[in-house]
Design an enzyme around this catalytic site. Structure first.
Site, PDB file in Angstrom:
ATOM      1  N   GLN A  22       1.330  35.246  53.633  1.00 57.45           N
ATOM      2  CA  GLN A  22      -0.179  35.716  53.076  1.00 57.45           C
ATOM      3  C   GLN A  22      -0.450  34.561  51.978  1.00 57.45           C
ATOM      4  OE1 GLN A  22      -0.889  40.134  54.149  1.00 57.45           O
ATOM      5  NE2 GLN A  22      -2.777  39.156  53.114  1.00 57.45           N
ATOM      6  N   SER A 101       7.997  36.869  53.372  1.00 56.76           N
ATOM      7  CA  SER A 101       7.150  38.056  53.643  1.00 56.76           C
ATOM      8  C   SER A 101       6.616  38.099  55.232  1.00 56.76           C
ATOM      9  CB  SER A 101       5.900  38.105  52.691  1.00 56.76           C
ATOM     10  OG  SER A 101       5.193  39.374  52.673  1.00 56.76           O
ATOM     11  N   LEU A 102       5.074  38.201  55.342  1.00 57.10           N
ATOM     12  CA  LEU A 102       4.761  38.054  56.810  1.00 57.10           C
ATOM     13  C   LEU A 102       5.331  37.096  57.500  1.00 57.10           C
ATOM     14  CD1 LEU A 102       2.413  38.478  58.774  1.00 57.10           C
ATOM     15  CD2 LEU A 102       1.199  36.770  57.618  1.00 57.10           C
ATOM     16  N   ARG A 126       0.395  46.448  60.181  1.00 52.47           N
ATOM     17  CA  ARG A 126       0.909  46.297  59.051  1.00 52.47           C
ATOM     18  C   ARG A 126       0.058  46.069  57.906  1.00 52.47           C
ATOM     19  NH1 ARG A 126       3.090  41.711  56.207  1.00 52.47           N
ATOM     20  NH2 ARG A 126       5.278  42.112  54.977  1.00 52.47           N
ATOM     21  N   HIS A 211       5.318  44.693  48.261  1.00 51.85           N
ATOM     22  CA  HIS A 211       6.374  44.377  48.021  1.00 51.85           C
ATOM     23  C   HIS A 211       6.926  45.248  46.724  1.00 51.85           C
ATOM     24  CE1 HIS A 211       6.764  41.686  51.241  1.00 51.85           C
ATOM     25  NE2 HIS A 211       5.871  41.070  50.701  1.00 51.85           N
ATOM     26  N   GLN A 260      11.272  45.699  53.854  1.00 55.94           N
ATOM     27  CA  GLN A 260      10.464  44.557  53.295  1.00 55.94           C
ATOM     28  C   GLN A 260       9.084  44.917  52.550  1.00 55.94           C
ATOM     29  OE1 GLN A 260       7.806  42.145  55.446  1.00 55.94           O
ATOM     30  NE2 GLN A 260       9.134  40.478  55.670  1.00 55.94           N
TER      31      GLN A 260
END
Length: 328
Positions: A22, A101-102, A126, A211, A260
């Site tokens: 993102q 991340s994503l 998510r 996170h 994660q």
């Protein structure tokens, strides 16, 4: 033109692909690429049908694009579309894959660990779970520039001990750049302490503090969806955010995806690991240049590439084929 099967692609020895998370989204992304490659819209149609959403419209118009539950499937689909274009042009199979991340989900789709339809369903959920885990305005994130990892951890500890909530290191992006996340009041206090030390601190325009421990309730709910989703070991090694290592089995992979959500992204270690394994070329498979720009700082890398336009893909394709000995 369709994407070439992964197992039929020549294997690279010096090249890794990285997939952004993102923050890389923008209205109109991949529009130029879509005019030349039908695979782009075909990929968006496949993902849209899985969700019952018009992801291409969201990507082009920007309507609802910054809502986390939309951002995540749109970015994953965009990265997958670029990956398919790369394979259709005879691009090599990278030595490693990694995603920020994503972006880890995009890497797993590329590695045939997850199907695109399952992956977009997962990241759509998510995003919803992350958004609902913390009430609007109560969480925050900020980028701290100019301090060591140890200094950032210390200022997080000071801010947390002040009693205004918890703040933690969320993303270790590169040396001297760490993103923090947590309770909004604690993040602001950490920003103030960072500036007092002469560092640059920038509050990020996000609605979710990713996170960090505030995401643990979302992670527990998300674990059920992961258990019900078909996941295979990647056909190309994927380096995980939480460990900067490669999962050895599917159980470990599912755990890495769950953790994660509330553990730090070890991106500095991930990129260093790629370099240590002989990677000399990094291609960013997604819209934008965030990850490729960060990777430029590594001394042993020869070149980084973005792949979000036809000309950039052409440059990367030709350079990498020559560097990997496929074109003499």
């Amino acid at each position: 033109m369709s994407a070439k099967p992964l197992e039929q692609c020549a294997q690279a020895e010096k090249t890794a692909f990285v997939f952004p998370g993102q923050g890389s989204q923008k209205a109109g992304m991949l529009a130029e690429l879509a005019t030349q490659f039908s695979l782009v819209k075909e990929t968006f149609t496949e993902a849209s049908d899985a969700l019952g959403l018009d992801l291409w419209h969201i990507a082009q118009s920007g309507e609802g694009l910054n809502q986390t539950e939309n951002t995540q499937p749109v970015l994953l689909t965009a990265s997958t579309a670029i990956w398919r274009v790369w394979l259709s042009l005879g691009g090599l199979r990278p030595k490693y894959l990694a995603g920020h991340s994503l972006g880890e989900y995009s890497a797993l789709v590329a590695a045939q660990s997850l199907s695109l339809t399952d992956a977009v369903k997962l990241v759509h959920l998510r995003g919803k779970l992350m958004q609902s885990a913390v009430p609007q305005g109560q969480g925050a994130m900020a980028a701290i520039l100019g301090l060591s990892d140890e200094q950032v951890l210390e200022l997080c500890q000071i801010a947390t001990q002040a009693g205004s909530g918890q703040v933690e290191a969320a993303n270790y992006n590169t040396k001297g750049q760490v993103v923090i996340a947590g309770a909004a009041t604690a993040v602001q206090l950490a920003i103030d302490h960072a500036k007092a030390q002469g560092a640059k601190a920038i509050a990020l325009p996000v609605s979710v503090p990713s996170h960090c421990s505030l995401m643990k309730p979302a992670a527990e709910a998300f674990a059920d969806a992961l258990e019900q989703t078909a996941i295979e070991l990647p056909k190309v090694p994927v380096i995980h955010n939480v460990s900067a290592d490669v999962a050895k089995d599917v159980v470990a992979l599912r755990l890495a995806l769950k953790e994660q959500l509330y553990r730090s992204v070890q991106w500095t270690s991930t990129i260093q690991s790629l370099q240590d394994q002989g990677v000399r070329y990094i291609a960013e498979c997604g819209p934008g240049v965030v990850l490729s720009n960060m990777a430029k700082r590594l001394p042993q890398l020869e070149k980084t590439f973005a792949l979000d336009t036809p000309s950039r893909i052409d440059d990367a394709l030709n350079t990498i084929l020559v560097a990997e000995g496929q074109i003499v």
